[in-house]
Design a protein around this motif. Structure first.
Motif, mmCIF file in Angstrom:
data_model
loop_
_atom_site.group_PDB
_atom_site.id
_atom_site.type_symbol
_atom_site.label_atom_id
_atom_site.label_comp_id
_atom_site.label_asym_id
_atom_site.label_seq_id
_atom_site.Cartn_x
_atom_site.Cartn_y
_atom_site.Cartn_z
ATOM 1 N N GLY B 210 0.863 -1.181 0.000
ATOM 2 C CA GLY B 210 0.000 0.000 0.000
ATOM 3 C C GLY B 210 0.891 1.220 0.000
ATOM 4 O O GLY B 210 2.105 1.107 -0.131
ATOM 5 N N GLY B 211 0.296 2.391 0.154
ATOM 6 C CA GLY B 211 1.105 3.600 0.190
ATOM 7 C C GLY B 211 0.399 4.744 -0.490
ATOM 8 O O GLY B 211 -0.775 4.643 -0.831
ATOM 9 N N LYS B 212 1.142 5.840 -0.673
ATOM 10 C CA LYS B 212 0.479 7.077 -1.107
ATOM 11 C C LYS B 212 -0.004 7.017 -2.540
ATOM 12 O O LYS B 212 -1.051 7.552 -2.852
ATOM 13 C CB LYS B 212 1.418 8.247 -0.910
ATOM 14 N N PHE B 213 0.749 6.379 -3.463
ATOM 15 C CA PHE B 213 0.311 6.331 -4.858
ATOM 16 C C PHE B 213 -1.035 5.635 -4.963
ATOM 17 O O PHE B 213 -1.966 6.126 -5.605
ATOM 18 C CB PHE B 213 1.324 5.583 -5.724
ATOM 19 N N GLN B 214 -1.124 4.467 -4.318
ATOM 20 C CA GLN B 214 -2.354 3.692 -4.389
ATOM 21 C C GLN B 214 -3.504 4.478 -3.760
ATOM 22 O O GLN B 214 -4.605 4.548 -4.316
ATOM 23 C CB GLN B 214 -2.179 2.353 -3.671
ATOM 24 N N ALA B 288 -2.647 13.883 -0.659
ATOM 25 C CA ALA B 288 -3.646 14.904 -0.979
ATOM 26 C C ALA B 288 -3.333 15.567 -2.320
ATOM 27 O O ALA B 288 -4.208 15.692 -3.189
ATOM 28 C CB ALA B 288 -3.688 15.945 0.137
ATOM 29 N N SER B 289 -2.073 15.964 -2.496
ATOM 30 C CA SER B 289 -1.710 16.654 -3.735
ATOM 31 C C SER B 289 -1.827 15.736 -4.943
ATOM 32 O O SER B 289 -2.364 16.123 -5.983
ATOM 33 C CB SER B 289 -0.286 17.189 -3.633
ATOM 34 N N LEU B 290 -1.302 14.513 -4.807
ATOM 35 C CA LEU B 290 -1.342 13.585 -5.939
ATOM 36 C C LEU B 290 -2.774 13.252 -6.334
ATOM 37 O O LEU B 290 -3.085 13.161 -7.523
ATOM 38 C CB LEU B 290 -0.592 12.296 -5.589
ATOM 39 N N ALA B 291 -3.642 13.065 -5.330
ATOM 40 C CA ALA B 291 -5.039 12.752 -5.639
ATOM 41 C C ALA B 291 -5.643 13.871 -6.479
ATOM 42 O O ALA B 291 -6.290 13.624 -7.509
ATOM 43 C CB ALA B 291 -5.831 12.554 -4.351
#
Lengths: 115, 308
Positions: B210-214, B288-291
């Protein structure tokens, strides 16, 4: 034949198919898809290398895996940019042909520069 | 059983690629490509890379929206097939040669391959992380992740810059057409679940796949679903809050990276004992930013008031 090798061969096939698609196809969308196939094949090669490098109780080498995660997101961003370019091109061509932009008519005249 | 599964999957990948390349219309080609993405996710699981599988599956949802939208728009720029049969044959031959070359290299590559797995595991304790992939992404090779975030930002700026004259500040067109009632129902039911799953993915990313990209991809997909159902309107791209949200992730990442000059004395080095805290701050800000960035990339450039 071992599992990683099978996926390695599939990756080679994806790269070959994608390369041919990029060069042989005329439609922009297909070219972008084909380019993504090349990318998918290259990522899969990383996966095969990672799997073969399984050590220290891990199912695979985490370094190539992390690189692929980064690569997938960057490939998505590049694809999105390509799609935006294709859409813009279609809008400009439709404007040049004097048809509504959803009409999908091939432009008779070359695309008009707006600025 | 597992060998059969591998063989079938490995065979299906090129077959699906062929279908996608040669499908009759653009829509079928895109659907074939999405199916290929799901097969790839399965292949990643079989290769022991669950983190990658999650990313592939999550990004597939966004790619689907993006490509189906492009396929339904005025993309069919009819270009005549070019080149003589001889040239086309040579092209096919060249591509086959490249594929064969790669296959020979793969078959001849050392097995077991040289590996950094032991080195990656050795310092997990100091980072207070359990997932070596997260450790690579946010500690050992944090610079790659920083640059990757900036690449996504640049791609977003590129997409925005394709807006028509004087329209770039306006809201982008809503994705999809008129929403059907099942989509509206789905857009009411799914986002709460999706958000909880995304936060879970973000949090367990320290110790499990898991992680931020996913997480970011999942949040972006949920937002797009709400927009597709017409429950919310796409935001105005000129808004300061939106732009602040987008810039926050890379800015926090760079700030923590620069702070590394002060304490351990190197860019992107974390002070001893504070690695976990720094990583969590970066991960939350980047999620938050990537989303926002991923969803806005799919939405495309602003269209101003002129709803096309």
């Amino acid at each position: 034949m071992s599992g990683p090798l099978l996926y390695g061969l599939a990756a080679a096939a994806l790269i070959g198919l994608g390369l041919h698609g990029v060069l042989a196809h005329a439609a922009p969308l297909r070219r972008v898809l084909a380019f993504n196939l090349v990318g998918a094949g290259v990522f899969l090669l990383f996966g095969v290398g990672a799997r073969r490098g399984a050590a220290a109780g891990l199912p695979g080498d985490p370094v190539p895996q992390a690189l692929v995660i980064t690569g997938i997101v960057v490939a998505f961003a590049a694809t999105a940019l390509a799609m935006a370019l294709i859409r813009r091109l279609a809008i400009l061509r439709a404007a040049a042909a004097g048809t509504p932009e959803e009409g999908a008519a091939p432009a008779a005249a070359p695309p008009r520069e707006t600025r | 059983m597992n060998a059969t599964l591998d063989a079938v999957l490995a065979l299906m990948l090129p077959v699906m690629a062929l279908f996608s390349l040669n499908a009759r219309d653009e829509r079928s080609a895109v659907i074939g490509f999405m199916a290929l993405g799901l097969l790839l996710a399965l292949a990643w699981v079989r290769l022991g890379a669950v983190d990658v599988a999650l990313t592939e599956a999550a990004i597939g949802a966004l790619t689907g929206v993006l490509l189906l939208g492009a396929a339904s728009a005025a993309v069919s720029v009819a270009v005549p097939r070019t080149g003589s049969p001889l040239l086309r044959g040579l092209l096919a031959l060249a591509a086959a040669l490249v594929a064969a070359g790669v296959a020979v290299i793969v078959a001849g590559a050392p097995d077991p391959a040289p590996s950094l797995a032991a080195a990656a595991v050795a310092h997990l304790g100091a980072l207070e992380l359990g997932n070596p992939v997260t450790a690579v992404l946010l500690a050992y090779r944090a610079l790659d992740t920083l640059l990757e975030t900036v690449v996504v930002l640049l791609a977003l700026i590129g997409v925005w810059s394709l807006a028509g004259e004087g329209e770039w500040r306006g809201a982008p067109a809503a994705p999809g057409g008129t929403a059907s009632r099942p989509v509206v129902l789905l857009a009411r039911l799914l986002p709460p679940v999706g958000l909880v799953v995304a936060v879970h993915l973000l949090w367990v990313g320290a110790d499990a796949p898991g992680g931020k990209f996913q997480a970011a991809t999942l949040i972006a997909a949920m937002w797009l679903l709400v927009l597709m159902a017409g429950l919310r309107a796409p935001p105005e791209l000129g808004g300061a809050r939106l732009r602040g949200l987008i810039a926050a992730g890379p800015a926090v990442f760079i700030a923590i990276g620069l702070a590394g000059f002060l304490v351990p004395g190197q860019f992107l080095a974390y002070p001893e004992g504070w690695a976990k805290a720094a990583i969590i701050v970066i991960e939350v800000a980047l999620t938050a930013s990537l989303a926002a960035m991923l969803a806005l990339i799919v939405l495309g450039p602003g269209t101003g008031e002129r709803r096309t």
